[in-house]
Design a protein around this motif. Structure first.
Motif, PDB file in Angstrom:
ATOM      1  N   ILE A   1       0.909  -1.281   0.056  1.00  0.00           N
ATOM      2  CA  ILE A   1      -0.060   0.084   0.024  1.00  0.00           C
ATOM      3  C   ILE A   1       0.887   1.185  -0.134  1.00  0.00           C
ATOM      4  O   ILE A   1       1.680   1.519   0.611  1.00  0.00           O
ATOM      5  N   ASN A   2       0.526   2.166  -0.934  1.00  0.00           N
ATOM      6  CA  ASN A   2       1.409   3.353  -1.144  1.00  0.00           C
ATOM      7  C   ASN A   2       0.731   4.608  -0.623  1.00  0.00           C
ATOM      8  O   ASN A   2      -0.449   4.508  -0.522  1.00  0.00           O
ATOM      9  N   PRO A   3       1.702   5.612  -0.103  1.00  0.00           N
ATOM     10  CA  PRO A   3       0.860   6.870   0.103  1.00  0.00           C
ATOM     11  C   PRO A   3      -0.246   7.245  -0.584  1.00  0.00           C
ATOM     12  O   PRO A   3      -0.167   7.173  -1.957  1.00  0.00           O
ATOM     13  N   VAL A   4      -1.081   8.047  -0.057  1.00  0.00           N
ATOM     14  CA  VAL A   4      -2.294   8.786  -0.718  1.00  0.00           C
ATOM     15  C   VAL A   4      -1.526   9.596  -1.796  1.00  0.00           C
ATOM     16  O   VAL A   4      -0.961  10.540  -1.246  1.00  0.00           O
ATOM     17  N   THR A   5      -2.174   9.888  -2.975  1.00  0.00           N
ATOM     18  CA  THR A   5      -1.571  10.813  -4.132  1.00  0.00           C
ATOM     19  C   THR A   5      -2.667  11.823  -4.406  1.00  0.00           C
ATOM     20  O   THR A   5      -3.891  11.099  -4.745  1.00  0.00           O
ATOM     21  N   LYS A   6      -2.551  13.165  -4.497  1.00  0.00           N
ATOM     22  CA  LYS A   6      -3.701  13.813  -5.010  1.00  0.00           C
ATOM     23  C   LYS A   6      -3.444  14.329  -6.286  1.00  0.00           C
ATOM     24  O   LYS A   6      -2.146  14.887  -6.804  1.00  0.00           O
ATOM     25  N   ASP A   7      -4.422  14.399  -7.089  1.00  0.00           N
ATOM     26  CA  ASP A   7      -4.230  14.916  -8.469  1.00  0.00           C
ATOM     27  C   ASP A   7      -5.324  15.667  -8.836  1.00  0.00           C
ATOM     28  O   ASP A   7      -6.637  14.847  -9.040  1.00  0.00           O
ATOM     29  N   GLY A   8      -5.459  17.106  -8.819  1.00  0.00           N
ATOM     30  CA  GLY A   8      -6.765  17.723  -8.937  1.00  0.00           C
ATOM     31  C   GLY A   8      -7.508  17.583  -7.886  1.00  0.00           C
ATOM     32  O   GLY A   8      -7.142  17.741  -6.779  1.00  0.00           O
ATOM     33  N   SER A   9      -8.701  17.198  -8.357  1.00  0.00           N
ATOM     34  CA  SER A   9      -9.775  17.201  -6.855  1.00  0.00           C
ATOM     35  C   SER A   9      -9.640  15.729  -6.413  1.00  0.00           C
ATOM     36  O   SER A   9     -10.482  15.352  -5.666  1.00  0.00           O
ATOM     37  N   TYR A  10      -9.197  14.493  -7.084  1.00  0.00           N
ATOM     38  CA  TYR A  10      -9.131  13.257  -6.954  1.00  0.00           C
ATOM     39  C   TYR A  10      -7.945  12.918  -5.901  1.00  0.00           C
ATOM     40  O   TYR A  10      -6.695  13.451  -6.015  1.00  0.00           O
ATOM     41  N   ASN A  11      -8.314  12.016  -4.947  1.00  0.00           N
ATOM     42  CA  ASN A  11      -7.170  11.395  -4.134  1.00  0.00           C
ATOM     43  C   ASN A  11      -7.226   9.858  -4.958  1.00  0.00           C
ATOM     44  O   ASN A  11      -8.138   9.164  -4.936  1.00  0.00           O
ATOM     45  N   PHE A  12      -5.853   9.492  -5.102  1.00  0.00           N
ATOM     46  CA  PHE A  12      -5.724   8.121  -5.544  1.00  0.00           C
ATOM     47  C   PHE A  12      -4.929   7.548  -4.403  1.00  0.00           C
ATOM     48  O   PHE A  12      -3.769   7.676  -3.856  1.00  0.00           O
ATOM     49  N   LEU A  13      -5.404   6.393  -4.043  1.00  0.00           N
ATOM     50  CA  LEU A  13      -4.662   5.074  -3.249  1.00  0.00           C
ATOM     51  C   LEU A  13      -3.997   3.916  -4.036  1.00  0.00           C
ATOM     52  O   LEU A  13      -5.143   3.308  -4.680  1.00  0.00           O
ATOM     53  N   VAL A  14      -2.996   3.861  -4.376  1.00  0.00           N
ATOM     54  CA  VAL A  14      -2.598   2.531  -4.885  1.00  0.00           C
ATOM     55  C   VAL A  14      -1.935   1.432  -4.165  1.00  0.00           C
ATOM     56  O   VAL A  14      -1.048   1.632  -3.197  1.00  0.00           O
ATOM     57  N   ARG A  15      -2.570   0.205  -4.151  1.00  0.00           N
ATOM     58  CA  ARG A  15      -1.980  -0.976  -3.692  1.00  0.00           C
ATOM     59  C   ARG A  15      -1.087  -1.737  -4.782  1.00  0.00           C
ATOM     60  O   ARG A  15      -1.977  -2.189  -5.869  1.00  0.00           O
ATOM     61  N   ILE A  16      -0.047  -1.957  -4.620  1.00  0.00           N
ATOM     62  CA  ILE A  16       0.694  -2.889  -5.682  1.00  0.00           C
ATOM     63  C   ILE A  16       0.730  -4.343  -5.225  1.00  0.00           C
ATOM     64  O   ILE A  16       1.456  -4.583  -4.294  1.00  0.00           O
ATOM     65  N   ASN A  17       0.055  -5.050  -5.878  1.00  0.00           N
ATOM     66  CA  ASN A  17       0.361  -6.631  -5.635  1.00  0.00           C
ATOM     67  C   ASN A  17       1.689  -7.339  -6.267  1.00  0.00           C
ATOM     68  O   ASN A  17       2.248  -8.425  -5.231  1.00  0.00           O
TER      69      ASN A  17
END
Length: 656
Positions: A585-601
């Motif tokens: 699980i990577n840190p939350v990233t903000k892009d514009g009005s969106y927050n993205f949470l990426v889990r790399i399997n």
């Protein structure tokens, strides 16, 4: 066929512009066959605006391209590709298509364009009753059918309901479902006589019987409205699942409802289209489609919803078509264009419509004034003698003894002789139309006039190359281009696909060009709410499933988090904006009005693609390699010589 047209168009784009004829000198020879300066200059000028940069305007490079082109054409002839029946048929087909641009009467065409434009401003709703009549039935023989239609009209005018009479009397099979109602239509949607009658009949009135190739129609106009014009919309589409199970369908329907909920919550339509729309051709453009008008799409449901939107930015609720589920956003409405803007489109439609017969008849009259036409009286009288009353029952036969129907019956422009058997065969072929004109002499005269018109138009068509220099140029270029297409298919394209050994050798030498970038097997969670994405992260850290997270966070019909999973390269979408991605699980990233949470399997390091994984690009590169070495080989195969003195003159002329 369309691919060939596109390919040839890229080689030498056809143009109707007539360039001033330059002095004609031999620029180069191939196997002692001369190629002239005027052709080189004309094609160079024509393609000047198409080149991408100034380096491609270099005359020395262009000469190499032109020489290479002609070498390839010579190779095609050497291989006998010009003898191929498929090639000859396609060339003939193209000439027939191109010649249509010259086979018209400009004055009559202009009048028909103005009429079509005026009608295009309105859409008409009409119902009809059809009394079927065979197309071959003409003149007095149609009177009974006409009178029957007239009697039906009188019944309706006396009070019978049009719809009820239509169901009883109309011979249009669709009447069972539509009671004769044809819905709304505009110009070119119906056969020309029907269209004309519909536009001339007031709303609420019934036309007199109208003859078309289908029979007699009674047309009741029920409404007229302004044409809706064209519209530009964007859409988000989720395709129907391949597995047509209730579970799969329910899942897609749930997703489109979730997307709509997010739009209602204020999330950006274009961003959601980019993330979720299955229409990849429009998703990258925020879902935007090319503008369209009524009847131009293959989904009436989609058009109805799209045209129902009133204000810019208005968004529809999710709806279903035969393709899947959609949400549509209105971008802009476009009013009907001016007649100047629509002229070419209308003219092309007229040439494919029954209106074209009006133009053909007018052209024939002009050609009678242009060309002399001498009828040879003796041969004509002989034809009159052999035609008898059997022709009215379609049982007339050309006499076995043909002594009196040989020789020529007419001469066009003092050059083209028309054989008597040609006219006799024409008479024989017309029997199927159930001829009714009497007496025989009058019928033969009528048929001869029709045949004469056909022969004049044919003669004119055959001489288009002499009448119009630009027509000859286009045909010459298409002839060579079509040959080159077949040659490329044989020597390059098919070879690159079937030469597995050559393809593998090329791959082994250039495998560094075919590598995967670093790839991530990921789950991407997105939300516009900071607290929601943090909550989602905590659930992930606790080992909760994606379905569990969606169920916990998306409550009461409010979609606050979306999930997308897959194997993507490092430069994919939001991934390319993230740094130091790690497994887990990577840190939350903000892009514009969106927050993205990426889990790399899983992380897959850069590696060379297998041949199957890069086959499309590999074949394309191999094709380019084969083509690059091809001209050098042709220069060794054919003897050629460039006249440098003539080429220097050309350069001096074009550089001015």
């Amino acid at each position: 066929m369309r691919i060939k047209l596109f390919f040839i168009g890229l080689l030498f784009l056809a143009s109707s512009q007539i360039f001033a004829q330059n002095s004609k000198e031999v620029l180069f020879t191939i196997e002692d066959k001369p190629y002239y300066s005027d052709e080189f200059i004309r094609i160079y000028k024509k393609n000047l605006d198409l080149v991408k940069d100034d380096s491609q305007k270099d005359l020395n490079q262009y000469l190499e391209l032109f020489l290479g082109y002609k070498l390839k054409v010579n190779k095609a002839y050497k291989l006998g590709l010009h003898l191929n029946s498929k090639y000859q048929n396609e060339l003939s087909s193209y000439r027939n298509q191109l010649s249509k641009n010259y086979m018209n009467d400009s004055k009559v065409t202009s009048q028909l364009i103005e009429e079509a434009y005026s009608r295009n401003l309105k859409e008409i709703r009409a119902s009809h009753i059809l009394i079927s009549v065979d197309e071959s039935v003409k003149g007095a023989d149609t009177l009974a059918f006409y009178n029957r239609a007239l009697e039906i009209k009188k019944r309706i005018e006396k009070g019978e309901a049009f719809e009820e009479v239509a169901q009883k009397e109309s011979q249009d099979p669709s009447v069972r479902e539509n009671k004769g109602d044809l819905g709304y239509f505009t110009v070119f949607r119906m056969v020309y006589p029907f269209e004309s009658a519909a536009y001339k009949t007031p709303v609420g009135k019934i036309s007199n019987p109208v003859r078309t190739r289908f029979g007699y129609h009674l047309i009741k106009v029920t409404d007229k409205r302004d044409n809706r014009g064209e519209i530009t919309v964007a859409h988000i589409m989720l395709m129907k699942p391949e597995e047509n199970t209730p579970e799969a369908i329910s899942k897609v329907k749930q997703t489109i409802d979730e997307i709509y909920a997010k739009i209602q919550q204020g999330e950006n339509f274009e961003a959601l289209a980019g993330q979720f729309s299955d229409d990849k051709s429009s998703a990258a453009k925020g879902g935007q489609l090319q503008r369209f008008g009524s009847g131009q799409l293959s989904s009436e449901e989609f058009e109805t919803v799209a045209f129902g939107l009133k204000e810019k930015g208005e968004i529809s609720k999710p709806f279903e078509t035969q393709f899947g589920w959609h949400i549509v956003k209105l971008i802009e409405k476009h009013p009907i264009q001016s007649i100047e803007q629509m002229k070419n489109e209308l003219e092309n439609k007229i040439k494919r419509d029954e209106r074209s017969m009006i133009i053909t008849t007018s052209l024939a009259q002009k050609l009678k004034a242009k060309y002399s036409f001498e009828t040879l009286a003796k041969e004509y009288k002989n034809v009159e003698k052999i035609v008898n009353d059997n022709i009215y029952s379609q049982t007339w036969e050309i006499p076995a003894e043909k002594e009196n129907i040989k020789g020529d019956i007419a001469i066009i422009d003092k050059t083209k002789k028309l054989p008597t058997p040609s006219f006799v065969n024409y008479i024989n072929s017309q029997q199927k139309n159930k001829l009714t004109t009497k007496p025989i002499k009058k019928l033969v005269a009528e048929l001869f006039e029709n045949w004469k018109n056909e022969q004049l138009i044919t003669y004119y068509n055959e001489n288009l190359e002499n009448e119009f220099p630009e027509f000859k140029h286009i045909m010459d270029e298409y002839r060579d281009g079509l040959l080159l297409f077949d040659l490329m298919e044989k020597e390059i394209w098919n070879k690159s696909k079937s030469d597995t050994i050559g393809l593998k050798d090329f791959y082994n030498v250039h495998m560094d060009n075919y590598k995967w970038k670093k790839r991530y097997d990921v789950d991407i969670l997105s939300s516009t709410d900071d607290k929601v994405i943090e909550a989602a992260k905590k659930y992930l850290e606790k080992g909760k499933s994606l379905d569990y997270i969606k169920e916990k966070l998306n409550k009461e019909g409010k979609i606050v988090v979306m999930v997308k999973s897959g194997l993507y390269e490092e430069d994919y979408d939001v991934l390319k904006k993230m740094s130091n991605l790690q497994q887990g699980i990577n840190p939350v990233t903000k892009d514009g009005s969106y927050n993205f949470l990426v889990r790399i399997n899983k992380i897959k390091q850069p590696e060379v693609k297998t041949i199957d994984e890069c086959k499309s690009k590999l074949i394309n590169d191999y094709q380019q390699y084969l083509e690059a070495t091809w001209v050098d080989n042709l220069k060794k195969e054919f003897t050629y010589k460039v006249n440098q003195e003539v080429f220097e003159k050309i350069k001096a002329q074009l550089i001015k």
